[in-house]
Design an enzyme around this catalytic site. Structure first.
Site, PDB file in Angstrom:
ATOM      1  N   GLU A   1     -19.006 -21.510  18.412  1.00 51.97           N
ATOM      2  CA  GLU A   1     -19.463 -21.123  17.084  1.00 51.97           C
ATOM      3  C   GLU A   1     -18.613 -19.944  16.598  1.00 51.97           C
ATOM      4  O   GLU A   1     -18.576 -18.899  17.243  1.00 51.97           O
ATOM      5  CB  GLU A   1     -20.936 -20.696  17.131  1.00 51.97           C
TER       6      GLU A   1
ATOM      7  N   GLU B   1     -34.446 -19.284  17.331  1.00 50.13           N
ATOM      8  CA  GLU B   1     -33.600 -20.015  16.368  1.00 50.13           C
ATOM      9  C   GLU B   1     -32.190 -19.497  16.588  1.00 50.13           C
ATOM     10  O   GLU B   1     -31.857 -18.380  16.184  1.00 50.13           O
ATOM     11  CB  GLU B   1     -34.038 -19.691  14.932  1.00 50.13           C
TER      12      GLU B   1
ATOM     13  N   LYS C   1     -37.876  -6.320  13.219  1.00 51.96           N
ATOM     14  CA  LYS C   1     -36.659  -5.576  13.528  1.00 51.96           C
ATOM     15  C   LYS C   1     -35.463  -6.300  12.894  1.00 51.96           C
ATOM     16  O   LYS C   1     -35.037  -7.353  13.358  1.00 51.96           O
ATOM     17  CB  LYS C   1     -36.456  -5.489  15.047  1.00 51.96           C
TER      18      LYS C   1
ATOM     19  N   CYS D   1     -26.131 -20.304  10.325  1.00 52.92           N
ATOM     20  CA  CYS D   1     -26.287 -21.019  11.596  1.00 52.92           C
ATOM     21  C   CYS D   1     -26.126 -22.518  11.445  1.00 52.92           C
ATOM     22  O   CYS D   1     -25.625 -23.192  12.332  1.00 52.92           O
ATOM     23  CB  CYS D   1     -27.660 -20.720  12.166  1.00 52.92           C
TER      24      CYS D   1
ATOM     25  N   THR E   1     -27.872 -13.526  22.819  1.00 50.50           N
ATOM     26  CA  THR E   1     -29.020 -12.619  22.722  1.00 50.50           C
ATOM     27  C   THR E   1     -30.315 -13.363  23.004  1.00 50.50           C
ATOM     28  O   THR E   1     -31.238 -12.824  23.619  1.00 50.50           O
ATOM     29  CB  THR E   1     -29.082 -11.944  21.331  1.00 50.50           C
ATOM     30  N   GLY E   2     -30.393 -14.625  22.581  1.00 49.40           N
ATOM     31  CA  GLY E   2     -31.594 -15.424  22.827  1.00 49.40           C
ATOM     32  C   GLY E   2     -31.875 -15.574  24.323  1.00 49.40           C
ATOM     33  O   GLY E   2     -33.022 -15.421  24.770  1.00 49.40           O
TER      34      GLY E   2
END
Ligand code: NAD
Length: 475
Positions: free
Chosen positions: A376, A241, A166, A276, A222-223
């Site tokens: 971030e 990740e 996805k 990242c 989201t993780g």
């Protein structure tokens, strides 16, 4: 979408506009998939699983090698799709093609290395074998679309799993094209690509009872969500990740020209800072503070911001409006903060295309609670802070709940070794920044993730060990 080896256009599905971030033009539409589309893709992957699992490992490796060949052969087309869809400069995306090809070839070459052990056991023989999970759900972000779509397929496929990929709803074109290329290489159902929103397609894929293994690359928020979602009604293996706010430390004895170049390179300005591993907070020893900032200012002055298709462009467009607004808010937070001094950049334009200049803020007064030092940004914004001694800077570097990468600049082996052992990060560079080497394990500690990718550990993470004990008479 690509499901069961064929194009799949969902009946009555909505369409998500694909907007070129460098012009604001709508250039295409992709299907807004639904839970039913995910179910169909998972069913195809599940049906293909026994055949793929039974395919000899060497043959799986050979076919994954053909994926690398296809990405190389279609590299220019894939890079152009990403330039259009994601806004990064075309010439940098050609680099993503090279990295993807290297990484996929690396995993293809490991096909015969997924081997178990023989363990001394009383009264018999004991050995282990690696077996695939079945269907793997692979979710990727917007920042390196073709590179992630291609490379993140390789390890699960080599290990004998089938995959439902996805891509980000903001950058799905190259993943769809890679899905088409996969349909020419692999048996139907081995690779499936579903597009749509994270809240529908992503949510269904990660909570699907027939998907025991999830691998996610994306934001911390989201993780965390996926970890909860995945635990809904079965136990799954989830690797993550996630993001970083990565420190770069310039000690007094560093080669300063190299450190300045490393700080600029480490920011990945040529991907608009949208990486990242970007070293987005630099701690600089007070003895070299002015020289460091002057060096960074001089280097950034030479970067050209603009059309991703122009071969002279260094910095392209920000991927989409939401991300542009988010990064803009961080730039404004710096401009409004009396503790932050604008060293370079700060300008933005969004009338026709979304562009933000590489921007550097210096916090001359030392560390503080500015969001530019704690969150971030995932944009072209670097924050720089002076420090006085080793303990202080390591404590600052480790103070955040994140730990993806870190970069240390020094000419002392002692300082380098001490800092590398003290820094809480999954990947540390010394006198280097933002280098990815196939075969080396990449991943985070703390909230930056769980699991390691790009090395042999990624391959084994897609297989489960089975122990076999055979009793032998007389042994
Ligand atoms: P994101 O988390 O918003 O989205 C990533 C993917 O997750 C997309 O495909 C999205 O559709 C999907 N998703 C969103 N909500 C979901 C849900 N509820 N359930 C399942 N899937 C869902 O991230 P992004 O904005 O696309 O990417 C930027 C982030 O990715 C940054 O934080 C960056 O640091 C991180 N990142 C990490 C790495 C790494 O290797 N550690 C690499 C690249 C990017």
């Amino acid at each position: 979408m690509v499901i069961d080896g064929a194009p799949h256009v969902p009946a009555g599905a909505g369409v998500l506009d694909v907007v070129d971030p460098a012009t604001g033009d709508t250039v295409a539409g992709i299907p807004a998939g639904t839970a039913a589309d995910v179910d169909r893709a998972v069913a195809a992957a599940k049906a293909a699983s026994p055949g793929w699992r039974a395919t000899p490992a060497a043959e799986r490796g050979r076919l994954v090698g053909r994926l690398a060949d296809a990405v190389a052969a279609h590299g220019e087309e894939l890079a152009q799709l990403d330039a259009l869809d994601n806004g990064s400069p075309l010439r940098m995306l050609r680099n993503d093609v090279r990295l993807a090809v290297d990484q996929v070839r690396y995993f293809a070459g490991l096909a015969l290395e997924l081997r178990g052990q023989s363990i001394p056991a009383p009264g018999g023989i004991d050995f282990t074998v690696f077996e695939p999970f079945g269907v793997v759900g692979r979710l990727v972000p917007f920042n390196h679309p073709l590179m992630f779509a291609a490379t993140k397929l390789a390890a699960p496929l080599v290990a004998g799993n089938t995959v439902v990929l996805k891509p980000s709803e903001h950058t799905s074109l190259s993943a769809l094209r890679i899905g088409e290329l996969c349909a020419e290489i692999f048996p139907p159902g081995v690779v499936n690509v579903v597009t749509g929103l994270g809240s529908t397609v992503g949510a269904r894929l990660t909570s699907h009872p027939d998907v025991p293994r999830i691998a996610f690359t994306g934001s911390v928020e989201t993780g965390l969500h996926i970890q909860r979602q995945a635990a809904a009604d079965r136990v799954k293996v989830v690797t993550l990740e996630l993001g970083g706010k990565n420190p770069l430390i310039v000690f007094a004895d560093a080669d300063l020209d190299a450190a300045v170049a490393g700080a600029v390179h480490g920011m990945n300005f040529t991907w608009q800072g949208q990486s990242c591993g970007s070293t987005s907070r630099a701690y600089v020893h007070r003895s070299v503070w002015d020289r460091f900032l002057a060096g960074v200012e001089a280097r950034l002055g030479g970067l050209r911001v603009g059309d991703p298709f122009d071969e002279t462009t260094d910095v392209g467009a920000i991927v989409h409006r939401g991300q542009y607004d988010r990064v803009s808010r961080y730039v404004e937070a710096g401009l409004d903060d009396p503790r932050a001094r604008l060293v370079v950049g700060g300008s933005r334009r969004d009338e026709k295309g979304l562009f933000i200049e590489p921007t550097v803020f210096a916090f001359d007064g030392g560390p503080c609670d500015s969001v530019l030092l704690t969150e971030e940004v995932f944009g072209p914004v670097l924050a720089v802070v002076p420090f006085d001694d080793h303990e202080e800077v390591v404590a600052l570097a480790n103070a955040l709940p994140l730990g993806l990468t870190a970069s240390v600049w020094t000419s002392s082996l002692d300082t380098a070794m001490r800092a590398t052992s003290e820094l809480e990060a999954g990947y540390v560079w010394v006198n280097a920044s933002s280098v990815h080497i196939p075969g080396t394990p990449f991943g985070g500690v703390k909230n930056s993730g769980v699991g390691r990718e790009e090395g042999v550990e990624e391959l084994t993470s897609y297989a489960q060990q089975k122990n076999v004990y055979i009793r032998v008479e007389g042994k």
